[in-house]
Write a protein that holds these residues in place. Structure first.
Motif, PDB file in Angstrom:
ATOM      1  N   VAL A   1       0.890  -1.321   0.091  1.00  0.00           N
ATOM      2  CA  VAL A   1      -0.086  -0.110  -0.149  1.00  0.00           C
ATOM      3  C   VAL A   1       0.829   1.145  -0.053  1.00  0.00           C
ATOM      4  O   VAL A   1       0.581   2.162  -0.816  1.00  0.00           O
ATOM      5  CB  VAL A   1      -0.998   0.047   1.127  1.00  0.00           C
ATOM      6  CG1 VAL A   1      -1.593   1.535   1.398  1.00  0.00           C
ATOM      7  CG2 VAL A   1      -2.095  -1.035   1.074  1.00  0.00           C
ATOM      8  N   VAL A   2       2.085   1.389   0.911  1.00  0.00           N
ATOM      9  CA  VAL A   2       2.989   2.298   0.904  1.00  0.00           C
ATOM     10  C   VAL A   2       3.662   2.830  -0.499  1.00  0.00           C
ATOM     11  O   VAL A   2       3.557   3.822  -1.113  1.00  0.00           O
ATOM     12  CB  VAL A   2       3.713   2.009   1.967  1.00  0.00           C
ATOM     13  CG1 VAL A   2       4.826   3.235   1.894  1.00  0.00           C
ATOM     14  CG2 VAL A   2       3.037   2.333   3.251  1.00  0.00           C
ATOM     15  N   SER A   3       3.812   1.576  -1.075  1.00  0.00           N
ATOM     16  CA  SER A   3       4.603   1.472  -2.249  1.00  0.00           C
ATOM     17  C   SER A   3       3.899   2.332  -3.454  1.00  0.00           C
ATOM     18  O   SER A   3       4.110   3.130  -4.275  1.00  0.00           O
ATOM     19  CB  SER A   3       5.193   0.169  -2.885  1.00  0.00           C
ATOM     20  OG  SER A   3       6.049  -0.384  -1.903  1.00  0.00           O
ATOM     21  N   ILE A   4       2.450   1.747  -3.387  1.00  0.00           N
ATOM     22  CA  ILE A   4       1.385   2.194  -4.443  1.00  0.00           C
ATOM     23  C   ILE A   4       1.202   3.694  -4.050  1.00  0.00           C
ATOM     24  O   ILE A   4       1.057   4.376  -5.545  1.00  0.00           O
ATOM     25  CB  ILE A   4       0.092   1.539  -4.490  1.00  0.00           C
ATOM     26  CG1 ILE A   4       0.524   0.099  -4.865  1.00  0.00           C
ATOM     27  CG2 ILE A   4      -0.920   2.063  -5.276  1.00  0.00           C
ATOM     28  CD1 ILE A   4      -0.738  -0.911  -4.683  1.00  0.00           C
ATOM     29  N   LEU A   5       1.091   4.312  -2.989  1.00  0.00           N
ATOM     30  CA  LEU A   5       0.826   5.598  -2.576  1.00  0.00           C
ATOM     31  C   LEU A   5       2.021   6.237  -3.086  1.00  0.00           C
ATOM     32  O   LEU A   5       1.983   7.522  -3.766  1.00  0.00           O
ATOM     33  CB  LEU A   5       0.696   5.716  -1.157  1.00  0.00           C
ATOM     34  CG  LEU A   5      -0.869   5.197  -0.641  1.00  0.00           C
ATOM     35  CD1 LEU A   5      -0.784   5.330   0.937  1.00  0.00           C
ATOM     36  CD2 LEU A   5      -1.636   6.028  -1.317  1.00  0.00           C
TER      37      LEU A   5
END
Length: 50
Positions: free
Chosen positions: A5-9
């Motif tokens: 999720v952090v990578s996508i954001l």
């Protein structure tokens, strides 16, 4: 899961800022007096009112 999720954001934020950072290439050419016909030798785009 959290790493994903952090990578996508982070990727989404970096992509949106890079697109908003500068004018499009065609706009920069128009400001400098470039004509569409210089690159588009066959079927140049229609003139755009500026």
């Amino acid at each position: 899961m959290l790493k994903t999720v952090v990578s996508i954001l982070v990727l989404a934020l970096s992509a949106t800022t890079s697109f908003a950072a500068d004018k499009m290439l065609a706009d920069r050419h128009m400001e400098r007096g470039g004509k569409c016909e210089a690159c588009h030798t066959t079927m140049p785009p229609k003139a755009v009112a500026t």
